[in-house]
Design a protein around this motif. Structure first.
Motif, PDB file in Angstrom:
ATOM      1  N   GLU A  91      26.492 -10.505  21.664  1.00 56.10           N
ATOM      2  CA  GLU A  91      26.288  -9.546  22.748  1.00 56.10           C
ATOM      3  C   GLU A  91      26.761 -10.169  24.057  1.00 56.10           C
ATOM      4  O   GLU A  91      26.514 -11.349  24.314  1.00 56.10           O
ATOM      5  N   ALA A  92      27.400  -9.351  24.882  1.00 58.54           N
ATOM      6  CA  ALA A  92      27.822  -9.805  26.213  1.00 58.54           C
ATOM      7  C   ALA A  92      27.386  -8.760  27.231  1.00 58.54           C
ATOM      8  O   ALA A  92      27.443  -7.558  26.964  1.00 58.54           O
ATOM      9  N   SER A  93      26.922  -9.228  28.379  1.00 58.41           N
ATOM     10  CA  SER A  93      26.565  -8.318  29.468  1.00 58.41           C
ATOM     11  C   SER A  93      27.149  -8.871  30.766  1.00 58.41           C
ATOM     12  O   SER A  93      27.301 -10.095  30.923  1.00 58.41           O
ATOM     13  N   PHE A  94      27.466  -7.953  31.682  1.00 63.67           N
ATOM     14  CA  PHE A  94      28.172  -8.317  32.906  1.00 63.67           C
ATOM     15  C   PHE A  94      27.463  -7.728  34.114  1.00 63.67           C
ATOM     16  O   PHE A  94      27.106  -6.552  34.113  1.00 63.67           O
ATOM     17  N   ASN A  95      27.272  -8.551  35.133  1.00 62.59           N
ATOM     18  CA  ASN A  95      26.578  -8.161  36.350  1.00 62.59           C
ATOM     19  C   ASN A  95      27.583  -7.939  37.478  1.00 62.59           C
ATOM     20  O   ASN A  95      28.146  -8.884  38.009  1.00 62.59           O
ATOM     21  N   TYR A  96      27.787  -6.686  37.818  1.00 67.71           N
ATOM     22  CA  TYR A  96      28.688  -6.318  38.904  1.00 67.71           C
ATOM     23  C   TYR A  96      27.967  -6.225  40.248  1.00 67.71           C
ATOM     24  O   TYR A  96      28.609  -6.345  41.287  1.00 67.71           O
ATOM     25  N   ASP A  97      26.671  -5.951  40.251  1.00 69.32           N
ATOM     26  CA  ASP A  97      26.009  -5.555  41.488  1.00 69.32           C
ATOM     27  C   ASP A  97      24.817  -6.389  41.931  1.00 69.32           C
ATOM     28  O   ASP A  97      24.513  -6.429  43.113  1.00 69.32           O
ATOM     29  N   GLN A  98      24.117  -7.041  41.026  1.00 73.21           N
ATOM     30  CA  GLN A  98      22.927  -7.816  41.395  1.00 73.21           C
ATOM     31  C   GLN A  98      23.345  -9.190  41.925  1.00 73.21           C
ATOM     32  O   GLN A  98      24.371  -9.733  41.538  1.00 73.21           O
ATOM     33  N   ASP A  99      22.514  -9.751  42.798  1.00 71.42           N
ATOM     34  CA  ASP A  99      22.762 -11.096  43.318  1.00 71.42           C
ATOM     35  C   ASP A  99      22.811 -12.055  42.123  1.00 71.42           C
ATOM     36  O   ASP A  99      21.851 -12.131  41.348  1.00 71.42           O
ATOM     37  N   PRO A 100      23.910 -12.781  41.943  1.00 71.58           N
ATOM     38  CA  PRO A 100      24.017 -13.673  40.782  1.00 71.58           C
ATOM     39  C   PRO A 100      23.136 -14.915  40.886  1.00 71.58           C
ATOM     40  O   PRO A 100      22.950 -15.623  39.905  1.00 71.58           O
ATOM     41  N   ARG A 101      22.580 -15.183  42.051  1.00 68.70           N
ATOM     42  CA  ARG A 101      21.651 -16.292  42.270  1.00 68.70           C
ATOM     43  C   ARG A 101      22.219 -17.639  41.824  1.00 68.70           C
ATOM     44  O   ARG A 101      21.723 -18.275  40.902  1.00 68.70           O
ATOM     45  N   TRP A 102      23.271 -18.042  42.482  1.00 72.75           N
ATOM     46  CA  TRP A 102      23.869 -19.356  42.236  1.00 72.75           C
ATOM     47  C   TRP A 102      22.886 -20.445  42.615  1.00 72.75           C
ATOM     48  O   TRP A 102      22.128 -20.318  43.568  1.00 72.75           O
ATOM     49  N   PHE A 103      22.911 -21.546  41.888  1.00 72.50           N
ATOM     50  CA  PHE A 103      22.144 -22.724  42.265  1.00 72.50           C
ATOM     51  C   PHE A 103      23.010 -23.947  42.012  1.00 72.50           C
ATOM     52  O   PHE A 103      23.388 -24.184  40.853  1.00 72.50           O
ATOM     53  N   PRO A 104      23.318 -24.701  43.052  1.00 73.43           N
ATOM     54  CA  PRO A 104      23.006 -24.418  44.444  1.00 73.43           C
ATOM     55  C   PRO A 104      23.798 -23.209  44.958  1.00 73.43           C
ATOM     56  O   PRO A 104      24.799 -22.819  44.364  1.00 73.43           O
ATOM     57  N   GLU A 105      23.319 -22.647  46.074  1.00 76.72           N
ATOM     58  CA  GLU A 105      23.960 -21.462  46.628  1.00 76.72           C
ATOM     59  C   GLU A 105      25.393 -21.751  47.029  1.00 76.72           C
ATOM     60  O   GLU A 105      25.717 -22.845  47.467  1.00 76.72           O
ATOM     61  N   LEU A 106      26.225 -20.740  46.869  1.00 78.76           N
ATOM     62  CA  LEU A 106      27.612 -20.835  47.327  1.00 78.76           C
ATOM     63  C   LEU A 106      27.685 -20.508  48.805  1.00 78.76           C
ATOM     64  O   LEU A 106      26.899 -19.702  49.305  1.00 78.76           O
ATOM     65  N   PRO A 107      28.663 -21.070  49.511  1.00 81.41           N
ATOM     66  CA  PRO A 107      28.850 -20.650  50.901  1.00 81.41           C
ATOM     67  C   PRO A 107      29.316 -19.188  50.926  1.00 81.41           C
ATOM     68  O   PRO A 107      30.023 -18.738  50.016  1.00 81.41           O
ATOM     69  N   PRO A 108      28.924 -18.447  51.957  1.00 80.43           N
ATOM     70  CA  PRO A 108      29.291 -17.029  52.036  1.00 80.43           C
ATOM     71  C   PRO A 108      30.797 -16.770  51.908  1.00 80.43           C
ATOM     72  O   PRO A 108      31.202 -15.753  51.354  1.00 80.43           O
ATOM     73  N   VAL A 109      31.614 -17.694  52.372  1.00 83.67           N
ATOM     74  CA  VAL A 109      33.063 -17.477  52.316  1.00 83.67           C
ATOM     75  C   VAL A 109      33.554 -17.331  50.871  1.00 83.67           C
ATOM     76  O   VAL A 109      34.552 -16.647  50.621  1.00 83.67           O
ATOM     77  N   ALA A 110      32.860 -17.918  49.913  1.00 85.53           N
ATOM     78  CA  ALA A 110      33.264 -17.779  48.504  1.00 85.53           C
ATOM     79  C   ALA A 110      33.194 -16.317  48.074  1.00 85.53           C
ATOM     80  O   ALA A 110      34.080 -15.820  47.364  1.00 85.53           O
ATOM     81  N   PHE A 111      32.156 -15.612  48.514  1.00 88.31           N
ATOM     82  CA  PHE A 111      32.025 -14.189  48.179  1.00 88.31           C
ATOM     83  C   PHE A 111      33.009 -13.347  48.981  1.00 88.31           C
ATOM     84  O   PHE A 111      33.547 -12.362  48.478  1.00 88.31           O
ATOM     85  N   ALA A 112      33.263 -13.742  50.232  1.00 94.20           N
ATOM     86  CA  ALA A 112      34.244 -13.013  51.043  1.00 94.20           C
ATOM     87  C   ALA A 112      35.621 -13.098  50.401  1.00 94.20           C
ATOM     88  O   ALA A 112      36.348 -12.093  50.320  1.00 94.20           O
ATOM     89  N   ARG A 113      35.985 -14.256  49.913  1.00 91.40           N
ATOM     90  CA  ARG A 113      37.282 -14.417  49.239  1.00 91.40           C
ATOM     91  C   ARG A 113      37.327 -13.607  47.946  1.00 91.40           C
ATOM     92  O   ARG A 113      38.357 -13.054  47.582  1.00 91.40           O
ATOM     93  N   ASP A 114      36.203 -13.556  47.250  1.00 94.09           N
ATOM     94  CA  ASP A 114      36.158 -12.795  46.006  1.00 94.09           C
ATOM     95  C   ASP A 114      36.353 -11.301  46.276  1.00 94.09           C
ATOM     96  O   ASP A 114      37.114 -10.633  45.575  1.00 94.09           O
ATOM     97  N   VAL A 115      35.671 -10.785  47.304  1.00 96.92           N
ATOM     98  CA  VAL A 115      35.807  -9.364  47.637  1.00 96.92           C
ATOM     99  C   VAL A 115      37.211  -9.071  48.173  1.00 96.92           C
ATOM    100  O   VAL A 115      37.746  -7.985  47.946  1.00 96.92           O
TER     101      VAL A 115
END
Length: 144
Positions: A91-115
């Protein structure tokens, strides 16, 4: 370019090659952006033990899967879970919308680049991501 129907089984195959004999349950978790990847492999054995097992090196498959699963306006997934149970279908499931809760947290720019790489329509940006993107914009260094 490969399809999800090819890439997901390839990831399960790579996970299977990393497993010790007599496993009962396996969860391979993935967190991903265009600039960072994190994986975790949890194995439960038939005897109840849970040995440390190194996750497979599948960054290229993860990157390709995120790319082919991109939906214009919706974006692509930020985290995924691949589950194996002895004698059952994977089984595989994919999260498009919920906070993925990285540990340690990623810098915000990582998400900006992704978007930027996988654009989302304004109405498809969840509140947690909107806040992270605002943080990224606040610390952005203007170009000369």
């Amino acid at each position: 370019m490969a399809s999800p129907d090819e890439l997901v089984p390839a990831i399960f195959d790579a996970v299977g090659l990393a497993l010790p004999p007599n496993w009962r349950r396996v969860t391979f978790r993935v967190w991903a952006t265009v600039v960072a990847y994190q994986t975790e492999l949890t194995v439960a054995m038939a005897d109840g033990s849970s040995p440390e097992v190194a996750p497979p090196a599948v960054t290229n498959l993860i990157a390709a899967l995120r790319e082919v699963m991109y939906q214009p306006g919706r974006g692509t997934w930020f985290s995924a879970s691949f589950r194996l149970r002895a004698g059952e279908e994977p089984e595989a499931s994919f999260n498009y919308d919920q906070d993925p809760r990285w540990f340690p947290e990623l810098p915000p720019v990582a998400f900006a680049r992704d978007v930027a790489a996988f654009p989302r329509a304004d109405e498809r940006i969840p509140d947690w991501l909107r806040a992270v993107l605002a943080d990224a914009a606040a610390v952005a260094v203007p170009e000369d």
